[in-house]
Design a protein around this motif. Sequence first.
Motif, PDB file in Angstrom:
ATOM      1  N   PRO A   1       0.816  -1.223   0.000  1.00 33.15           N
ATOM      2  CA  PRO A   1       0.000   0.000   0.000  1.00 33.15           C
ATOM      3  C   PRO A   1       0.848   1.272   0.000  1.00 33.15           C
ATOM      4  O   PRO A   1       0.540   2.233  -0.707  1.00 33.15           O
ATOM      5  N   HIS A   2       1.942   1.280   0.762  1.00 34.54           N
ATOM      6  CA  HIS A   2       2.809   2.468   0.804  1.00 34.54           C
ATOM      7  C   HIS A   2       3.472   2.682  -0.552  1.00 34.54           C
ATOM      8  O   HIS A   2       3.553   3.819  -1.032  1.00 34.54           O
ATOM      9  N   ALA A   3       3.952   1.612  -1.179  1.00 28.55           N
ATOM     10  CA  ALA A   3       4.603   1.731  -2.490  1.00 28.55           C
ATOM     11  C   ALA A   3       3.611   2.243  -3.527  1.00 28.55           C
ATOM     12  O   ALA A   3       3.941   3.105  -4.350  1.00 28.55           O
ATOM     13  N   HIS A   4       2.396   1.730  -3.484  1.00 29.79           N
ATOM     14  CA  HIS A   4       1.365   2.161  -4.431  1.00 29.79           C
ATOM     15  C   HIS A   4       1.036   3.638  -4.215  1.00 29.79           C
ATOM     16  O   HIS A   4       0.914   4.410  -5.172  1.00 29.79           O
ATOM     17  N   SER A   5       0.910   4.034  -2.976  1.00 30.70           N
ATOM     18  CA  SER A   5       0.615   5.427  -2.654  1.00 30.70           C
ATOM     19  C   SER A   5       1.744   6.346  -3.130  1.00 30.70           C
ATOM     20  O   SER A   5       1.490   7.415  -3.702  1.00 30.70           O
ATOM     21  N   ALA A   6       2.985   5.943  -2.914  1.00 31.79           N
ATOM     22  CA  ALA A   6       4.130   6.746  -3.353  1.00 31.79           C
ATOM     23  C   ALA A   6       4.142   6.875  -4.873  1.00 31.79           C
ATOM     24  O   ALA A   6       4.436   7.948  -5.415  1.00 31.79           O
ATOM     25  N   LEU A   7       3.799   5.790  -5.560  1.00 30.87           N
ATOM     26  CA  LEU A   7       3.752   5.826  -7.020  1.00 30.87           C
ATOM     27  C   LEU A   7       2.672   6.791  -7.509  1.00 30.87           C
ATOM     28  O   LEU A   7       2.912   7.584  -8.420  1.00 30.87           O
ATOM     29  N   LEU A   8       1.494   6.741  -6.889  1.00 30.33           N
ATOM     30  CA  LEU A   8       0.417   7.656  -7.272  1.00 30.33           C
ATOM     31  C   LEU A   8       0.787   9.112  -7.002  1.00 30.33           C
ATOM     32  O   LEU A   8       0.495   9.989  -7.813  1.00 30.33           O
ATOM     33  N   ASP A   9       1.437   9.359  -5.860  1.00 33.10           N
ATOM     34  CA  ASP A   9       1.858  10.723  -5.538  1.00 33.10           C
ATOM     35  C   ASP A   9       2.844  11.242  -6.574  1.00 33.10           C
ATOM     36  O   ASP A   9       2.732  12.388  -7.036  1.00 33.10           O
ATOM     37  N   THR A  10       3.797  10.412  -6.950  1.00 29.99           N
ATOM     38  CA  THR A  10       4.785  10.810  -7.960  1.00 29.99           C
ATOM     39  C   THR A  10       4.108  11.061  -9.294  1.00 29.99           C
ATOM     40  O   THR A  10       4.404  12.052  -9.988  1.00 29.99           O
ATOM     41  N   ASN A  11       3.194  10.183  -9.667  1.00 31.86           N
ATOM     42  CA  ASN A  11       2.462  10.334 -10.922  1.00 31.86           C
ATOM     43  C   ASN A  11       1.671  11.651 -10.925  1.00 31.86           C
ATOM     44  O   ASN A  11       1.684  12.394 -11.908  1.00 31.86           O
ATOM     45  N   ASN A  12       1.001  11.934  -9.828  1.00 31.73           N
ATOM     46  CA  ASN A  12       0.216  13.169  -9.740  1.00 31.73           C
ATOM     47  C   ASN A  12       1.106  14.410  -9.844  1.00 31.73           C
ATOM     48  O   ASN A  12       0.737  15.380 -10.511  1.00 31.73           O
ATOM     49  N   ARG A  13       2.276  14.385  -9.205  1.00 29.75           N
ATOM     50  CA  ARG A  13       3.195  15.524  -9.301  1.00 29.75           C
ATOM     51  C   ARG A  13       3.697  15.687 -10.733  1.00 29.75           C
ATOM     52  O   ARG A  13       3.822  16.800 -11.231  1.00 29.75           O
ATOM     53  N   ALA A  14       3.996  14.564 -11.391  1.00 26.04           N
ATOM     54  CA  ALA A  14       4.517  14.618 -12.761  1.00 26.04           C
ATOM     55  C   ALA A  14       3.476  15.169 -13.730  1.00 26.04           C
ATOM     56  O   ALA A  14       3.831  15.803 -14.728  1.00 26.04           O
ATOM     57  N   LEU A  15       2.201  14.934 -13.457  1.00 24.28           N
ATOM     58  CA  LEU A  15       1.133  15.375 -14.360  1.00 24.28           C
ATOM     59  C   LEU A  15       0.508  16.709 -13.950  1.00 24.28           C
ATOM     60  O   LEU A  15      -0.451  17.156 -14.571  1.00 24.28           O
ATOM     61  N   ASP A  16       1.064  17.327 -12.924  1.00 20.78           N
ATOM     62  CA  ASP A  16       0.535  18.609 -12.461  1.00 20.78           C
ATOM     63  C   ASP A  16       0.566  19.631 -13.601  1.00 20.78           C
ATOM     64  O   ASP A  16       1.564  19.787 -14.297  1.00 20.78           O
ATOM     65  N   GLY A  17      -0.556  20.275 -13.843  1.00 20.71           N
ATOM     66  CA  GLY A  17      -0.646  21.290 -14.890  1.00 20.71           C
ATOM     67  C   GLY A  17      -1.087  20.758 -16.246  1.00 20.71           C
ATOM     68  O   GLY A  17      -1.339  21.537 -17.150  1.00 20.71           O
ATOM     69  N   PHE A  18      -1.172  19.442 -16.394  1.00 18.42           N
ATOM     70  CA  PHE A  18      -1.674  18.850 -17.638  1.00 18.42           C
ATOM     71  C   PHE A  18      -3.195  18.790 -17.566  1.00 18.42           C
ATOM     72  O   PHE A  18      -3.758  18.436 -16.532  1.00 18.42           O
ATOM     73  N   ASP A  19      -3.862  19.111 -18.676  1.00 19.21           N
ATOM     74  CA  ASP A  19      -5.312  18.927 -18.674  1.00 19.21           C
ATOM     75  C   ASP A  19      -5.607  17.477 -19.079  1.00 19.21           C
ATOM     76  O   ASP A  19      -4.722  16.771 -19.561  1.00 19.21           O
ATOM     77  N   PRO A  20      -6.828  17.000 -18.837  1.00 21.40           N
ATOM     78  CA  PRO A  20      -7.152  15.595 -19.097  1.00 21.40           C
ATOM     79  C   PRO A  20      -6.843  15.137 -20.525  1.00 21.40           C
ATOM     80  O   PRO A  20      -6.361  14.018 -20.726  1.00 21.40           O
ATOM     81  N   GLN A  21      -7.094  15.981 -21.510  1.00 27.59           N
ATOM     82  CA  GLN A  21      -6.816  15.590 -22.897  1.00 27.59           C
ATOM     83  C   GLN A  21      -5.310  15.421 -23.132  1.00 27.59           C
ATOM     84  O   GLN A  21      -4.890  14.519 -23.838  1.00 27.59           O
ATOM     85  N   GLU A  22      -4.522  16.294 -22.541  1.00 31.35           N
ATOM     86  CA  GLU A  22      -3.068  16.170 -22.680  1.00 31.35           C
ATOM     87  C   GLU A  22      -2.570  14.865 -22.060  1.00 31.35           C
ATOM     88  O   GLU A  22      -1.661  14.227 -22.597  1.00 31.35           O
ATOM     89  N   ILE A  23      -3.171  14.466 -20.956  1.00 29.92           N
ATOM     90  CA  ILE A  23      -2.788  13.211 -20.305  1.00 29.92           C
ATOM     91  C   ILE A  23      -3.100  12.034 -21.218  1.00 29.92           C
ATOM     92  O   ILE A  23      -2.289  11.110 -21.374  1.00 29.92           O
ATOM     93  N   VAL A  24      -4.263  12.055 -21.863  1.00 29.82           N
ATOM     94  CA  VAL A  24      -4.633  10.986 -22.804  1.00 29.82           C
ATOM     95  C   VAL A  24      -3.624  10.920 -23.948  1.00 29.82           C
ATOM     96  O   VAL A  24      -3.166   9.832 -24.329  1.00 29.82           O
ATOM     97  N   VAL A  25      -3.264  12.061 -24.507  1.00 29.97           N
ATOM     98  CA  VAL A  25      -2.296  12.106 -25.617  1.00 29.97           C
ATOM     99  C   VAL A  25      -0.944  11.583 -25.136  1.00 29.97           C
ATOM    100  O   VAL A  25      -0.300  10.774 -25.816  1.00 29.97           O
ATOM    101  N   LEU A  26      -0.507  12.014 -23.967  1.00 25.86           N
ATOM    102  CA  LEU A  26       0.771  11.561 -23.422  1.00 25.86           C
ATOM    103  C   LEU A  26       0.777  10.045 -23.232  1.00 25.86           C
ATOM    104  O   LEU A  26       1.738   9.366 -23.604  1.00 25.86           O
ATOM    105  N   GLN A  27      -0.293   9.513 -22.664  1.00 29.19           N
ATOM    106  CA  GLN A  27      -0.376   8.067 -22.464  1.00 29.19           C
ATOM    107  C   GLN A  27      -0.303   7.314 -23.790  1.00 29.19           C
ATOM    108  O   GLN A  27       0.371   6.295 -23.894  1.00 29.19           O
TER     109      GLN A  27
END
Length: 114
Positions: free
Chosen positions: A67-93
């Motif tokens: 659970p801690h590893a998963h939470s850390a991964l989500l936190d990192t992912n959220n920081r990396a995507l900060d400022g991206f709008d949902p469409q940009e995230i889809v394109v990036l993925q």
Amino acid sequence: MPVLAALGQGGPLSQKELARLARVEQPSMAQLLARMERDGLVERAPDPDDRRVSLISLTAEGRAKLPHAHSALLDTNNRALDGFDPQEIVVLQDLLRRFLANLDADCRSAGGDS
């Protein structure tokens, strides 16, 4: 994290399977597993179908860290995507999926395992 996630979802798995899933070379996976075993996160047991192969599984301590590893991964992912709008995230993925598919195809054509 890929090793913890793979073992947490299904395990036990062989070192070769884990290296393939994590997209790393076998020697790198061997070093990682040795450290994880030293730290009490994984354990090895002989494969009943092939005694030459060890199956790796999570220990109770390894499962407790999921659970801690998963939470850390989500936190990192959220920081990396900060400022991206949902469409940009889809394109990036989509771009990253294509990028990885190209790498996989290149490894297969070169005869690599990872």
